[in-house]
Design a protein around this motif. Structure first.
Motif, PDB file in Angstrom:
ATOM      1  N   CYS A   1      35.248 -42.517 -80.737  1.00  0.00           N
ATOM      2  CA  CYS A   1      35.537 -42.222 -82.142  1.00  0.00           C
ATOM      3  C   CYS A   1      34.256 -41.918 -82.914  1.00  0.00           C
ATOM      4  O   CYS A   1      34.228 -41.003 -83.738  1.00  0.00           O
ATOM      5  N   LEU A   2      33.209 -42.694 -82.649  1.00  0.00           N
ATOM      6  CA  LEU A   2      31.925 -42.434 -83.304  1.00  0.00           C
ATOM      7  C   LEU A   2      31.396 -41.049 -82.938  1.00  0.00           C
ATOM      8  O   LEU A   2      30.882 -40.325 -83.798  1.00  0.00           O
ATOM      9  N   LEU A   3      31.539 -40.681 -81.674  1.00  0.00           N
ATOM     10  CA  LEU A   3      31.126 -39.341 -81.262  1.00  0.00           C
ATOM     11  C   LEU A   3      31.952 -38.265 -81.968  1.00  0.00           C
ATOM     12  O   LEU A   3      31.413 -37.236 -82.387  1.00  0.00           O
ATOM     13  N   PHE A   4      33.254 -38.518 -82.123  1.00  0.00           N
ATOM     14  CA  PHE A   4      34.094 -37.548 -82.818  1.00  0.00           C
ATOM     15  C   PHE A   4      33.725 -37.431 -84.301  1.00  0.00           C
ATOM     16  O   PHE A   4      33.759 -36.346 -84.867  1.00  0.00           O
ATOM     17  N   VAL A   5      33.364 -38.555 -84.924  1.00  0.00           N
ATOM     18  CA  VAL A   5      32.920 -38.502 -86.320  1.00  0.00           C
ATOM     19  C   VAL A   5      31.650 -37.661 -86.412  1.00  0.00           C
ATOM     20  O   VAL A   5      31.527 -36.789 -87.280  1.00  0.00           O
ATOM     21  N   PHE A   6      30.710 -37.908 -85.512  1.00  0.00           N
ATOM     22  CA  PHE A   6      29.471 -37.135 -85.467  1.00  0.00           C
ATOM     23  C   PHE A   6      29.783 -35.653 -85.261  1.00  0.00           C
ATOM     24  O   PHE A   6      29.234 -34.786 -85.943  1.00  0.00           O
ATOM     25  N   TYR A   7      30.696 -35.356 -84.353  1.00  0.00           N
ATOM     26  CA  TYR A   7      31.117 -33.978 -84.081  1.00  0.00           C
ATOM     27  C   TYR A   7      31.725 -33.340 -85.331  1.00  0.00           C
ATOM     28  O   TYR A   7      31.400 -32.204 -85.680  1.00  0.00           O
ATOM     29  N   GLY A   8      32.594 -34.064 -86.017  1.00  0.00           N
ATOM     30  CA  GLY A   8      33.221 -33.549 -87.230  1.00  0.00           C
ATOM     31  C   GLY A   8      32.219 -33.214 -88.313  1.00  0.00           C
ATOM     32  O   GLY A   8      32.379 -32.240 -89.055  1.00  0.00           O
TER      33      GLY A   8
END
Length: 77
Positions: A40-47
């Motif tokens: 999820c943290l990686l997805f937030v960073f990606y977003g």
């Protein structure tokens, strides 16, 4: 900057996707929540890295991250 014809931002998205998928292979619910939280943290960073930023990706994954943290803390006590 690209690697194998894929931008580094896309690689962050692929890493996030793989981490979330791998989280569902764990037998322990707590391990699932920990690995999933990292995804999820990686997805937030990606977003945030996307142009323009993707609020749906950020909001959804922040919400899932909060839920994971809540249950990890609740199960510890």
């Amino acid at each position: 900057m690209e690697f194998l014809g894929v931008s580094w931002v896309e690689w962050v998205g692929y890493a996030a996707m793989a981490t979330v998928l791998i989280s569902f292979l764990t037998k322990s619910v707590n391990k699932l929540r920990i690995v999933n939280s990292f995804g999820c943290l990686l997805f937030v960073f990606y977003g945030v890295l996307l142009e323009p930023i993707s609020k749906p990706i950020i909001i959804t994954n922040l919400a899932i991250l909060c839920i994971n943290i809540y249950y990890l803390i609740k199960n510890k006590s």
